[in-house]
Design a protein around this motif. Structure first.
Motif, PDB file in Angstrom:
ATOM      1  N   ILE A   1       0.835  -1.206   0.000  1.00  0.00           N
ATOM      2  CA  ILE A   1       0.000   0.000   0.000  1.00  0.00           C
ATOM      3  C   ILE A   1       0.864   1.248   0.000  1.00  0.00           C
ATOM      4  CG2 ILE A   1      -1.754   1.294   1.251  1.00  0.00           C
ATOM      5  CD1 ILE A   1      -2.595  -1.383   2.532  1.00  0.00           C
ATOM      6  N   PHE A   2       0.621   2.116  -0.968  1.00  0.00           N
ATOM      7  CA  PHE A   2       1.238   3.436  -0.942  1.00  0.00           C
ATOM      8  C   PHE A   2       0.290   4.426  -0.269  1.00  0.00           C
ATOM      9  CE2 PHE A   2       3.942   6.842  -2.023  1.00  0.00           C
ATOM     10  CZ  PHE A   2       3.154   7.883  -2.470  1.00  0.00           C
ATOM     11  N   SER A   3      -0.963   4.388  -0.693  1.00  0.00           N
ATOM     12  CA  SER A   3      -1.974   5.219  -0.040  1.00  0.00           C
ATOM     13  C   SER A   3      -3.354   4.635  -0.309  1.00  0.00           C
ATOM     14  CB  SER A   3      -1.922   6.662  -0.525  1.00  0.00           C
ATOM     15  OG  SER A   3      -2.308   6.752  -1.876  1.00  0.00           O
ATOM     16  N   ILE A   4      -4.274   4.935   0.599  1.00  0.00           N
ATOM     17  CA  ILE A   4      -5.664   4.510   0.433  1.00  0.00           C
ATOM     18  C   ILE A   4      -6.516   5.748   0.234  1.00  0.00           C
ATOM     19  CG2 ILE A   4      -7.639   3.387   1.504  1.00  0.00           C
ATOM     20  CD1 ILE A   4      -5.720   1.514   2.903  1.00  0.00           C
ATOM     21  N   LYS A   5      -7.189   5.830  -0.888  1.00  0.00           N
ATOM     22  CA  LYS A   5      -7.994   7.004  -1.223  1.00  0.00           C
ATOM     23  C   LYS A   5      -9.349   6.957  -0.539  1.00  0.00           C
ATOM     24  CE  LYS A   5      -4.804   8.590  -3.846  1.00  0.00           C
ATOM     25  NZ  LYS A   5      -3.973   9.734  -3.359  1.00  0.00           N
ATOM     26  N   ALA A   6      -9.935   5.773  -0.498  1.00  0.00           N
ATOM     27  CA  ALA A   6     -11.251   5.622   0.114  1.00  0.00           C
ATOM     28  C   ALA A   6     -11.461   4.175   0.527  1.00  0.00           C
ATOM     29  CB  ALA A   6     -12.351   6.040  -0.864  1.00  0.00           C
ATOM     30  N   LEU A   7     -12.256   4.020   1.561  1.00  0.00           N
ATOM     31  CA  LEU A   7     -12.657   2.693   2.031  1.00  0.00           C
ATOM     32  C   LEU A   7     -14.169   2.670   2.112  1.00  0.00           C
ATOM     33  CD1 LEU A   7     -10.014   2.228   4.848  1.00  0.00           C
ATOM     34  CD2 LEU A   7     -10.221   0.797   2.826  1.00  0.00           C
ATOM     35  N   GLY A   8     -14.741   1.519   1.824  1.00  0.00           N
ATOM     36  CA  GLY A   8     -16.191   1.463   1.862  1.00  0.00           C
ATOM     37  C   GLY A   8     -16.717   0.060   2.050  1.00  0.00           C
TER      38      GLY A   8
END
Length: 120
Positions: A28-35
């Protein structure tokens, strides 16, 4: 690659509560959104709730006021607190992440799903 592992589903009576968790791991570099999405038997998968990297939340009309989505940024984990559950909430719940991996590729990732059954 990014992996999502859900937990917390089960059987509950109408009016009860459950808390779902989903932990993201991997490159993971970055997480934009979780849902969270859900799919009931014979129906299409539908969105339930989402939270962005900035903390903005959104909910399906059917769960507003009953479900709360939250996020632990440090642990790359998202939660779905489900209160006042109804039989129509019965479904397989899937965690979703819009993430950028360490090769800077952005993609949608899905968990394996967890069953939530609400009895009347």
């Amino acid at each position: 690659q990014v992996q999502l592992v859900e937990s917390g589903g089960g059987l509950v009576q109408a009016g009860g509560s459950l808390r779902l968790s989903c932990a993201a791991s991997g490159s993971i570099f970055s997480i934009k959104a979780l849902g969270w999405y859900r799919q009931a038997p014979g129906k299409q998968r539908e969105p339930v709730a989402a939270i962005t990297s900035g903390g903005t939340t959104s909910y399906a009309d059917s769960v507003k006021g009953r479900f709360t989505i939250s996020r632990d940024y440090a642990k790359n984990t998202v939660f779905l607190q489900m209160n006042s559950l109804k039989p129509e909430d019965t479904a397989v719940y899937y965690c979703n992440a819009v993430a950028v991996d360490t090769t800077y590729r952005r993609d949608d990732y899905w968990g394996q799903g967890t069953q939530v059954t609400v009895s009347s």
